[in-house]
Scaffold this active site. Structure first.
Site, mmCIF file in Angstrom:
data_model
loop_
_atom_site.group_PDB
_atom_site.id
_atom_site.type_symbol
_atom_site.label_atom_id
_atom_site.label_comp_id
_atom_site.label_asym_id
_atom_site.label_seq_id
_atom_site.Cartn_x
_atom_site.Cartn_y
_atom_site.Cartn_z
ATOM 1 N N SER A 1 3.560 43.523 -82.983
ATOM 2 C CA SER A 1 2.645 43.840 -84.077
ATOM 3 C C SER A 1 2.155 42.586 -84.798
ATOM 4 O O SER A 1 1.833 42.638 -85.979
ATOM 5 C CB SER A 1 3.318 44.797 -85.072
ATOM 6 O OG SER A 1 4.519 44.248 -85.566
ATOM 7 N N GLY A 2 2.116 41.468 -84.073
ATOM 8 C CA GLY A 2 1.612 40.234 -84.666
ATOM 9 C C GLY A 2 2.700 39.253 -85.034
ATOM 10 O O GLY A 2 2.480 38.345 -85.833
ATOM 11 N N THR B 1 4.265 36.704 -83.439
ATOM 12 C CA THR B 1 4.057 35.280 -83.154
ATOM 13 C C THR B 1 3.027 34.677 -84.108
ATOM 14 O O THR B 1 3.191 33.551 -84.591
ATOM 15 C CB THR B 1 3.583 35.089 -81.699
ATOM 16 O OG1 THR B 1 4.410 35.858 -80.831
ATOM 17 C CG2 THR B 1 3.637 33.635 -81.293
ATOM 18 N N TRP B 2 1.988 35.413 -84.370
ATOM 19 C CA TRP B 2 0.933 34.968 -85.283
ATOM 20 C C TRP B 2 1.501 34.765 -86.684
ATOM 21 O O TRP B 2 1.240 33.747 -87.334
ATOM 22 C CB TRP B 2 -0.185 36.004 -85.284
ATOM 23 C CG TRP B 2 -1.424 35.597 -86.004
ATOM 24 C CD1 TRP B 2 -1.946 34.344 -86.139
ATOM 25 C CD2 TRP B 2 -2.330 36.473 -86.690
ATOM 26 N NE1 TRP B 2 -3.118 34.380 -86.861
ATOM 27 C CE2 TRP B 2 -3.372 35.672 -87.209
ATOM 28 C CE3 TRP B 2 -2.363 37.849 -86.890
ATOM 29 C CZ2 TRP B 2 -4.438 36.212 -87.929
ATOM 30 C CZ3 TRP B 2 -3.419 38.391 -87.610
ATOM 31 C CH2 TRP B 2 -4.452 37.573 -88.122
ATOM 32 N N HIS C 1 13.327 41.762 -86.349
ATOM 33 C CA HIS C 1 12.733 43.069 -86.049
ATOM 34 C C HIS C 1 13.558 44.182 -86.692
ATOM 35 O O HIS C 1 13.224 45.355 -86.566
ATOM 36 C CB HIS C 1 12.692 43.312 -84.544
ATOM 37 C CG HIS C 1 11.620 42.548 -83.815
ATOM 38 N ND1 HIS C 1 10.370 42.318 -84.344
ATOM 39 C CD2 HIS C 1 11.611 41.988 -82.574
ATOM 40 C CE1 HIS C 1 9.639 41.645 -83.463
ATOM 41 N NE2 HIS C 1 10.368 41.435 -82.400
ATOM 42 N N TYR D 1 -2.040 43.912 -90.228
ATOM 43 C CA TYR D 1 -2.585 43.096 -89.144
ATOM 44 C C TYR D 1 -4.113 43.127 -89.141
ATOM 45 O O TYR D 1 -4.770 42.088 -89.009
ATOM 46 C CB TYR D 1 -2.039 43.629 -87.828
ATOM 47 C CG TYR D 1 -2.465 42.878 -86.588
ATOM 48 C CD1 TYR D 1 -1.680 41.850 -86.070
ATOM 49 C CD2 TYR D 1 -3.626 43.218 -85.911
ATOM 50 C CE1 TYR D 1 -2.051 41.174 -84.918
ATOM 51 C CE2 TYR D 1 -4.013 42.543 -84.762
ATOM 52 C CZ TYR D 1 -3.226 41.531 -84.268
ATOM 53 O OH TYR D 1 -3.602 40.861 -83.130
#
Length: 293
Positions: free
Chosen positions: A79-80, A82-83, A143, A231
């Protein structure tokens, strides 16, 4: 040379060998369902996990004591993550590493190395790290649902940033990722089967809604403690959301920085388009094309 086919039973046995006796005993008492990348997923404290994840989470719960300076970045898989890690590292460390710097750590190291997971990196494989020795402030990721976090997280002045993504897009990302890494011994992963499991909440750290709502409700109760980001809003107006996150983390952008284009510079450096082309993010477990996103 003959190729030995690993059966599901053998795969399960290999997985069990990596677990402590205490964890094995616990698993025998937990509800289980067919897994997506391991033979089984187990329902632990209300969410579904792989066996090795459960063992690491227990270690996190026993040994991780949050300090006031800790900054924790939480997501459900795909769900994003790494970003979010890349953006957070760039924001917090921008006085040490300018976004235009050719030796910037984000250009030579994967974001998962710079902002390590509590359960996948730091407390995995029976490790007990000394987080007090980490650079200040420690940047940590998880997580884990909020309810599974140690009481010290809620009791300290540590801060949590949660990034939520549209559940359908999250499912699509998870499905394609699992199809790439699923062991052949488990057989093909049919889309209909995957969607049914996802809707029932049988997914890594699911159910999705319980995971997301836990952080959302806490962000309403304690907005100084939990920042809830979306996101889609991050994609649509990255600069605005970046400034919001920087303010919350205690590293606000100055007026001069905004005039100098620092916000936009960080957004561009941390974009998926840029990160995925870096050699450090193309191979191995940290490959952005697989891990993200």
């Amino acid at each position: 040379m003959a190729i030995t086919k690993v059966t599901e039973k053998e795969s399960n046995a290999q997985e069990q060998e990596k677990l402590s006796p205490e964890c094995k005993e616990l698993l025998s008492s937990l509800p289980k369902e067919k897994g997506q990348r391991t033979p089984y997923l187990f329902l632990y404290q209300g969410f579904w996990c792989q066996p090795k994840e459960i063992q690491a989470i227990i270690s996190v719960q026993k040994h991780y004591k949050a300090e006031d300076t800790d900054l924790i970045f939480a997501t459900i898989p795909n769900s994003g993550t790494t970003w979010l890690k890349a953006l957070s590292f760039a924001i917090v460390n921008r006085r040490h590493y300018h976004h235009s710097q050719k030796s910037h750590p984000l250009l030579t190291s994967n974001p998962h190395e710079l902002v390590p997971f509590l359960e996948y990196k730091l407390f995995a494989n029976n490790q007990i790290p000394d987080i007090s020795s980490f650079p200040r402030p420690p940047l940590l990721a998880t997580h884990m649902p909020l309810g599974a976090m140690h009481d010290s997280v809620r009791g300290s002045s540590s801060k949590l940033v949660y990034l939520a993504r549209n559940p359908f897009d999250t499912f699509v990302s998870i499905y394609h990722f699992l199809c790439k890494i699923r062991p052949k011994s488990l057989g093909p992963f049919l889309l209909e089967e995957a969607f049914d499991m996802y809707c029932r909440g049988v997914m890594g750290f699911g159910p999705y809604w319980e995971h997301m709502l836990g952080y959302w409700y806490e962000s309403l109760r304690s907005p100084h403690k939990v920042l809830f980001l979306k996101y889609e809003e991050m994609k649509e107006n990255t600069s605005f959301e970046l400034k919001k996150m920087a303010e919350f983390l205690g590293f606000p952008f100055s007026i001069q920085e905004e005039k100098d284009g620092v916000v936009e510079g960080i957004a561009k450096m941390c974009s998926f388009e840029h990160l995925k082309d870096l050699e450090v993010n193309k191979k191995g477990k940290g490959a952005i094309a697989d891990f993200l996103v």
